[in-house]
Design an enzyme around this catalytic site. Structure first.
Site, PDB file in Angstrom:
ATOM      1  N   ASP A  69      55.024  47.427  55.832  1.00 60.92           N
ATOM      2  CA  ASP A  69      54.095  47.210  57.119  1.00 60.92           C
ATOM      3  C   ASP A  69      53.259  48.635  57.253  1.00 60.92           C
ATOM      4  OD1 ASP A  69      53.503  45.152  59.109  1.00 60.92           O
ATOM      5  OD2 ASP A  69      53.936  46.728  60.659  1.00 60.92           O
ATOM      6  N   ASP A 157      39.342  51.351  54.509  1.00 66.17           N
ATOM      7  CA  ASP A 157      39.159  52.264  53.457  1.00 66.17           C
ATOM      8  C   ASP A 157      37.501  52.664  53.338  1.00 66.17           C
ATOM      9  OD1 ASP A 157      41.497  52.444  52.591  1.00 66.17           O
ATOM     10  OD2 ASP A 157      41.458  51.397  50.809  1.00 66.17           O
ATOM     11  N   ARG A 183      51.047  54.271  51.347  1.00 64.43           N
ATOM     12  CA  ARG A 183      51.957  53.516  50.735  1.00 64.43           C
ATOM     13  C   ARG A 183      52.399  54.219  49.289  1.00 64.43           C
ATOM     14  NH1 ARG A 183      48.331  50.233  50.885  1.00 64.43           N
ATOM     15  NH2 ARG A 183      49.025  49.189  52.787  1.00 64.43           N
TER      16      ARG A 183
HETATM   17  P1  ITT Z   1      51.436  41.260  55.196  1.00 57.07           P
HETATM   18  O1  ITT Z   1      51.818  41.642  56.519  1.00 57.07           O
HETATM   19  O2  ITT Z   1      51.822  39.974  54.599  1.00 57.07           O
HETATM   20  O3  ITT Z   1      51.966  42.344  54.250  1.00 57.07           O
HETATM   21  P2  ITT Z   1      48.890  42.173  56.160  1.00 57.07           P
HETATM   22  O4  ITT Z   1      47.524  42.693  55.634  1.00 57.07           O
HETATM   23  O5  ITT Z   1      49.113  41.476  57.429  1.00 57.07           O
HETATM   24  O6  ITT Z   1      49.772  41.674  55.066  1.00 57.07           O
HETATM   25  P3  ITT Z   1      50.000  44.402  57.809  1.00 57.07           P
HETATM   26  O7  ITT Z   1      50.400  43.529  59.004  1.00 57.07           O
HETATM   27  O8  ITT Z   1      50.846  45.572  57.186  1.00 57.07           O
HETATM   28  O9  ITT Z   1      49.826  43.466  56.386  1.00 57.07           O
HETATM   29  O10 ITT Z   1      48.549  45.129  58.182  1.00 57.07           O
HETATM   30  C1  ITT Z   1      48.161  45.991  57.425  1.00 57.07           C
HETATM   31  C2  ITT Z   1      46.588  46.382  57.645  1.00 57.07           C
HETATM   32  O11 ITT Z   1      46.591  47.781  58.072  1.00 57.07           O
HETATM   33  C3  ITT Z   1      45.782  46.020  56.606  1.00 57.07           C
HETATM   34  O12 ITT Z   1      45.225  44.593  56.694  1.00 57.07           O
HETATM   35  C4  ITT Z   1      44.517  46.852  56.885  1.00 57.07           C
HETATM   36  O13 ITT Z   1      43.974  46.563  57.978  1.00 57.07           O
HETATM   37  C5  ITT Z   1      45.254  48.321  57.287  1.00 57.07           C
HETATM   38  N1  ITT Z   1      45.517  48.920  56.346  1.00 57.07           N
HETATM   39  C6  ITT Z   1      47.136  49.253  55.679  1.00 57.07           C
HETATM   40  N2  ITT Z   1      46.973  49.818  54.722  1.00 57.07           N
HETATM   41  C7  ITT Z   1      45.854  50.159  54.211  1.00 57.07           C
HETATM   42  C8  ITT Z   1      44.867  50.782  52.962  1.00 57.07           C
HETATM   43  O14 ITT Z   1      45.884  51.331  52.085  1.00 57.07           O
HETATM   44  N3  ITT Z   1      43.825  50.692  52.952  1.00 57.07           N
HETATM   45  C9  ITT Z   1      43.051  50.040  53.940  1.00 57.07           C
HETATM   46  N4  ITT Z   1      43.552  49.446  55.000  1.00 57.07           N
HETATM   47  C10 ITT Z   1      44.979  49.391  55.073  1.00 57.07           C
END
Ligand code: ITT
Length: 200
Positions: A69, A157, A183
């Site tokens: 998450d 990003d 990550r």
């Molecule tokens: P899952 O819950 O299925 O894993 P999700 O995209 O909904 O997929 P999250 O609830 O963890 O995942 O939300 C993560 C969000 O945070 C992602 O959609 C991006 O908007 C942002 N994010 C997280 N890591 C990122 C990264 O490495 N680069 C860019 N944006 C990121």
């Protein structure tokens, strides 16, 4: 080798995580391979949501699960979008709409006050009833710009400027991102816990 299910529906995460894990010979299968129905992320913290996702995937597959998450915390917005990063725009949210909303909300914030960081919580659950999930949390500091740059990566990003250089997270290679990111750091910590289990 024991199979692990990756509790995410985000294919960008699958790509990044698999690239990192393959270097040490662990391979994970995304939950869509098992037709896992996604869990509702009802938590208000990354930790809660990561556990919800890992438990859900483990319960539906009978396999150990890893969940990520993550999100972006913007100081000038009192920590928003935070756990709502993927849902920031509201109904119909996607990466592009979320990004444009964030640009609008920081447009009037002076550059020196545009500090932010990505957070990632990685959770491993050996089975869905496990009372002892392994939880690893890491961040990646940056600054927000209001003109998107670069086509690599995903999410925020293109507006996430790396400290000490004038590149966004979307302008660096995936290999580079995977050596610097929130990550990457959280996964590295998790792997130290898993190594003794999976190297047997
Ligand atoms: P899952 O819950 O299925 O894993 P999700 O995209 O909904 O997929 P999250 O609830 O963890 O995942 O939300 C993560 C969000 O945070 C992602 O959609 C991006 O908007 C942002 N994010 C997280 N890591 C990122 C990264 O490495 N680069 C860019 N944006 C990121």
């Amino acid at each position: 080798m024991k199979e692990i299910v990756l509790a995410t529906g985000n294919m960008h995460k699958v790509k990044e995580i698999n690239a990192m894990l393959s270097t040490i010979g662990i391979s994970v299968s995304p939950q869509n391979k098992y037709n896992v129905t996604e869990a509702e992320e009802t938590g208000t913290t990354f930790v809660e949501n990561a556990i919800i996702k890992a438990r859900n995937a483990s319960k539906q597959t009978g396999l150990p699960a890893i969940a990520d998450d993550s999100g972006i915390e913007v100081d000038a917005l009192m920590g928003e979008p935070g756990v709502y990063s993927s849902r920031y725009y509201g109904p119909g949210a996607n990466d592009e709409k979320n990004l444009l909303k964030l640009i609008e909300n920081i447009r009037n914030v002076p550059q020196e006050k545009r500090t932010c960081r990505y957070w990632c919580v990685m959770v491993y659950m050996s089975h869905f009833r496990s009372p002892t999930p392994i939880i690893c949390q890491a961040s990646w500091e940056g600054y927000l710009i209001d003109k998107p740059r670069g086509t690599n990566g995903f999410g925020y990003d293109p507006i996430f400027l790396l400290p000490d250089e004038s590149l966004t997270a979307a302008e660096i290679s995936m290999e580079r991102k995977n050596s610097l990111s929130h990550r990457a750091k959280a996964l590295k910590m998790l792997l130290e816990h898993l190594r003794p289990v999976y190297e047997k």
